[in-house]
Motif scaffolding. Structure first.
Motif, PDB file in Angstrom:
ATOM      1  N   GLN A  92       0.864  -1.214  -0.084  1.00  0.00           N
ATOM      2  CA  GLN A  92      -0.072  -0.214  -0.177  1.00  0.00           C
ATOM      3  C   GLN A  92       0.858   1.279   0.144  1.00  0.00           C
ATOM      4  O   GLN A  92       1.506   1.596   0.885  1.00  0.00           O
ATOM      5  CB  GLN A  92      -0.893   0.049   1.297  1.00  0.00           C
ATOM      6  CG  GLN A  92      -1.577   1.416   1.328  1.00  0.00           C
ATOM      7  CD  GLN A  92      -2.492   1.821   0.495  1.00  0.00           C
ATOM      8  OE1 GLN A  92      -3.201   0.854  -0.301  1.00  0.00           O
ATOM      9  NE2 GLN A  92      -2.888   2.931   0.560  1.00  0.00           N
ATOM     10  N   SER A  93       0.797   2.066  -1.044  1.00  0.00           N
ATOM     11  CA  SER A  93       1.272   3.310  -0.965  1.00  0.00           C
ATOM     12  C   SER A  93       2.985   3.070  -1.132  1.00  0.00           C
ATOM     13  O   SER A  93       3.497   2.430  -1.907  1.00  0.00           O
ATOM     14  CB  SER A  93       0.999   4.349  -0.104  1.00  0.00           C
ATOM     15  OG  SER A  93       1.332   5.571  -0.134  1.00  0.00           O
ATOM     16  N   HIS A 117      -2.063   1.850  -5.219  1.00  0.00           N
ATOM     17  CA  HIS A 117      -2.082   3.441  -5.083  1.00  0.00           C
ATOM     18  C   HIS A 117      -0.606   3.851  -4.979  1.00  0.00           C
ATOM     19  O   HIS A 117      -0.164   4.628  -4.423  1.00  0.00           O
ATOM     20  CB  HIS A 117      -2.725   3.891  -3.911  1.00  0.00           C
ATOM     21  CG  HIS A 117      -4.233   3.472  -3.681  1.00  0.00           C
ATOM     22  ND1 HIS A 117      -5.261   3.760  -4.150  1.00  0.00           N
ATOM     23  CD2 HIS A 117      -4.765   2.134  -2.865  1.00  0.00           C
ATOM     24  CE1 HIS A 117      -6.423   3.254  -3.915  1.00  0.00           C
ATOM     25  NE2 HIS A 117      -5.970   2.108  -3.092  1.00  0.00           N
ATOM     26  N   SER A 118       0.195   3.185  -5.773  1.00  0.00           N
ATOM     27  CA  SER A 118       1.383   3.582  -5.984  1.00  0.00           C
ATOM     28  C   SER A 118       1.958   2.885  -7.506  1.00  0.00           C
ATOM     29  O   SER A 118       1.515   1.916  -7.828  1.00  0.00           O
ATOM     30  CB  SER A 118       2.201   2.780  -4.943  1.00  0.00           C
ATOM     31  OG  SER A 118       3.586   2.922  -5.019  1.00  0.00           O
ATOM     32  N   ALA A 138      -1.669  17.579  -5.068  1.00  0.00           N
ATOM     33  CA  ALA A 138      -2.363  16.774  -3.547  1.00  0.00           C
ATOM     34  C   ALA A 138      -1.608  17.411  -2.410  1.00  0.00           C
ATOM     35  O   ALA A 138      -2.371  17.665  -1.474  1.00  0.00           O
ATOM     36  CB  ALA A 138      -1.550  15.466  -3.398  1.00  0.00           C
ATOM     37  N   ARG A 146      -6.158  14.114   1.505  1.00  0.00           N
ATOM     38  CA  ARG A 146      -5.465  13.293   0.538  1.00  0.00           C
ATOM     39  C   ARG A 146      -5.827  11.852   0.831  1.00  0.00           C
ATOM     40  O   ARG A 146      -5.891  10.880  -0.413  1.00  0.00           O
ATOM     41  CB  ARG A 146      -4.044  13.512   0.786  1.00  0.00           C
ATOM     42  CG  ARG A 146      -3.691  14.862   0.672  1.00  0.00           C
ATOM     43  CD  ARG A 146      -2.190  14.867   0.847  1.00  0.00           C
ATOM     44  NE  ARG A 146      -1.859  16.377   1.288  1.00  0.00           N
ATOM     45  CZ  ARG A 146      -0.472  16.543   1.920  1.00  0.00           C
ATOM     46  NH1 ARG A 146       0.509  15.705   1.704  1.00  0.00           N
ATOM     47  NH2 ARG A 146      -0.303  17.757   2.435  1.00  0.00           N
ATOM     48  N   LEU A 147      -6.122  11.284   2.001  1.00  0.00           N
ATOM     49  CA  LEU A 147      -6.252   9.681   2.320  1.00  0.00           C
ATOM     50  C   LEU A 147      -7.538   9.190   2.169  1.00  0.00           C
ATOM     51  O   LEU A 147      -7.699   8.204   1.942  1.00  0.00           O
ATOM     52  CB  LEU A 147      -5.525   9.679   3.430  1.00  0.00           C
ATOM     53  CG  LEU A 147      -4.107  10.089   3.737  1.00  0.00           C
ATOM     54  CD1 LEU A 147      -3.525   9.768   4.850  1.00  0.00           C
ATOM     55  CD2 LEU A 147      -3.098   9.563   2.469  1.00  0.00           C
ATOM     56  N   ALA A 201      -5.705   0.430  -8.030  1.00  0.00           N
ATOM     57  CA  ALA A 201      -5.992   2.047  -8.027  1.00  0.00           C
ATOM     58  C   ALA A 201      -7.438   2.326  -7.627  1.00  0.00           C
ATOM     59  O   ALA A 201      -8.373   1.776  -8.139  1.00  0.00           O
ATOM     60  CB  ALA A 201      -5.482   2.747  -9.078  1.00  0.00           C
ATOM     61  N   ASP A 205      -8.404   8.710  -6.293  1.00  0.00           N
ATOM     62  CA  ASP A 205      -7.364   8.882  -5.366  1.00  0.00           C
ATOM     63  C   ASP A 205      -6.794  10.400  -5.483  1.00  0.00           C
ATOM     64  O   ASP A 205      -6.351  10.670  -6.557  1.00  0.00           O
ATOM     65  CB  ASP A 205      -6.067   7.783  -5.925  1.00  0.00           C
ATOM     66  CG  ASP A 205      -5.091   7.564  -5.064  1.00  0.00           C
ATOM     67  OD1 ASP A 205      -4.604   8.872  -4.159  1.00  0.00           O
ATOM     68  OD2 ASP A 205      -4.325   6.732  -5.005  1.00  0.00           O
ATOM     69  N   VAL A 207      -3.822  11.175  -4.099  1.00  0.00           N
ATOM     70  CA  VAL A 207      -2.491  11.372  -4.228  1.00  0.00           C
ATOM     71  C   VAL A 207      -2.059  11.011  -5.509  1.00  0.00           C
ATOM     72  O   VAL A 207      -0.999  11.694  -6.135  1.00  0.00           O
ATOM     73  CB  VAL A 207      -1.858  10.473  -2.967  1.00  0.00           C
ATOM     74  CG1 VAL A 207      -0.411  10.498  -3.164  1.00  0.00           C
ATOM     75  CG2 VAL A 207      -2.418  10.885  -1.773  1.00  0.00           C
ATOM     76  N   HIS A 233      -7.650   7.077  -1.665  1.00  0.00           N
ATOM     77  CA  HIS A 233      -6.168   6.533  -1.845  1.00  0.00           C
ATOM     78  C   HIS A 233      -5.960   5.558  -0.850  1.00  0.00           C
ATOM     79  O   HIS A 233      -5.285   4.333  -0.927  1.00  0.00           O
ATOM     80  CB  HIS A 233      -5.257   7.698  -1.307  1.00  0.00           C
ATOM     81  CG  HIS A 233      -3.781   7.471  -1.139  1.00  0.00           C
ATOM     82  ND1 HIS A 233      -3.029   6.920  -2.255  1.00  0.00           N
ATOM     83  CD2 HIS A 233      -2.729   6.842  -0.068  1.00  0.00           C
ATOM     84  CE1 HIS A 233      -1.725   6.534  -1.986  1.00  0.00           C
ATOM     85  NE2 HIS A 233      -1.624   6.528  -0.683  1.00  0.00           N
ATOM     86  N   SER A 234      -6.760   5.347   0.331  1.00  0.00           N
ATOM     87  CA  SER A 234      -6.798   4.543   1.490  1.00  0.00           C
ATOM     88  C   SER A 234      -7.883   3.568   1.164  1.00  0.00           C
ATOM     89  O   SER A 234      -8.765   3.210   2.273  1.00  0.00           O
ATOM     90  CB  SER A 234      -6.847   4.882   2.699  1.00  0.00           C
ATOM     91  OG  SER A 234      -5.454   5.653   2.998  1.00  0.00           O
TER      92      SER A 234
END
Length: 255
Positions: A92-93, A117-118, A138, A146-147, A201, A205, A207, A233-234
């Protein structure tokens, strides 16, 4: 629970359930317990392993500074300790950077990598420009916005508070993670490893934009894209059912 040795650093991890292995690697505000909404639903189907990178959760946090280049070795130490093969690494991220590099270090133990998400620190000039533009947008938002979506924050204040509290158990913070994106793998290196890669994704998101992730998928031959409508994002925290369903689809396709 267990402890693995990563070049002299004690790495805490937990193993739950049985079956094909799924290893979760947290982001900058998380640790092993952040995956509570994944462990409970998935442990009847899979061996679920959650890892604390150094500086996070119950892992060794005694070092004066934290170098992101050490994180992949922490994941590898757990894979070796548990003698896992064919594992699906879910990062994650910032955890996706560690997961991808760990897979490239030990491809024989890994059946695939989910970059949630990355972009996993993949080194490519066009992607670097897109990521930089996303980050510039962001940083104009409050960190929490953001999250997590504003709607979730309004409707789920208790879960939002718990989400914020998760990071208080960590010594390492995002600003401490030196060299996290230094020397990332190029597209050719990822492809030549033979490790399947999936980009997971959220359409919302804040971010990392969906457009950037789509472009990464286009540039990485053989990669898979799971783009979830409406997810932030989360996603693993705010929309765990959608996140878990995607993990199940990916894991089953590796079987």
């Amino acid at each position: 629970m267990g402890v693995a040795d990563s070049s002299g650093t004690s790495i805490y991890y937990e193993r739950h359930g049985r079956g094909p292995a799924v290893v979760f690697v947290h982001g900058s505000g998380g640790h092993h317990a952040a995956w509570w909404q994944q462990v409970a639903p998935l442990r009847d189907r899979y061996t679920v392993v959650t890892v604390d990178l150094r500086g996070f959760g119950n892992s060794d946090s005694s070092m004066r500074e934290f170098d992101g280049r050490d994180f992949p070795g922490d994941v590898v130490a757990v894979l070796n300790q548990e003698d896992l093969t064919g594992a699906l690494l879910v990062g994650q991220s910032i955890g996706a950077v560690a997961a991808l590099r760990a897979a490239l270090m030990r491809p024989g133990r890994v059946g695939g990598v989910v970059l949630a998400h990355s972009l996993g620190g993949i080194d490519h000039p066009e992607l670097a420009r897109l990521v930089a533009a996303d980050r510039a947008r962001a940083v104009k938002l409050p960190v929490l916005d953001r999250l997590l979506s504003k709607d979730f924050q309004d409707k789920q204040p208790a879960l939002t508070f718990l989400f914020q509290q998760m990071g208080t158990f960590n010594v390492a913070k995002m600003a401490d993670l030196r060299n996290l994106n230094t020397g990332g793998p190029g597209i050719e290196e990822v492809v030549s490893s033979g490790v399947p890669v999936c980009f997971l994704a959220g359409e919302n998101d804040a971010v990392l934009s969906a457009a950037t992730v789509r472009r990464a998928h286009e540039l990485l031959p053989g990669s898979r894209l799971e783009l979830v409508p409406g997810a932030p994002h989360s996603m693993y925290w705010e929309a765990p059912e959608l996140f878990n369903d995607a993990i199940i689809r990916i894991r089953e396709d590796l079987a």
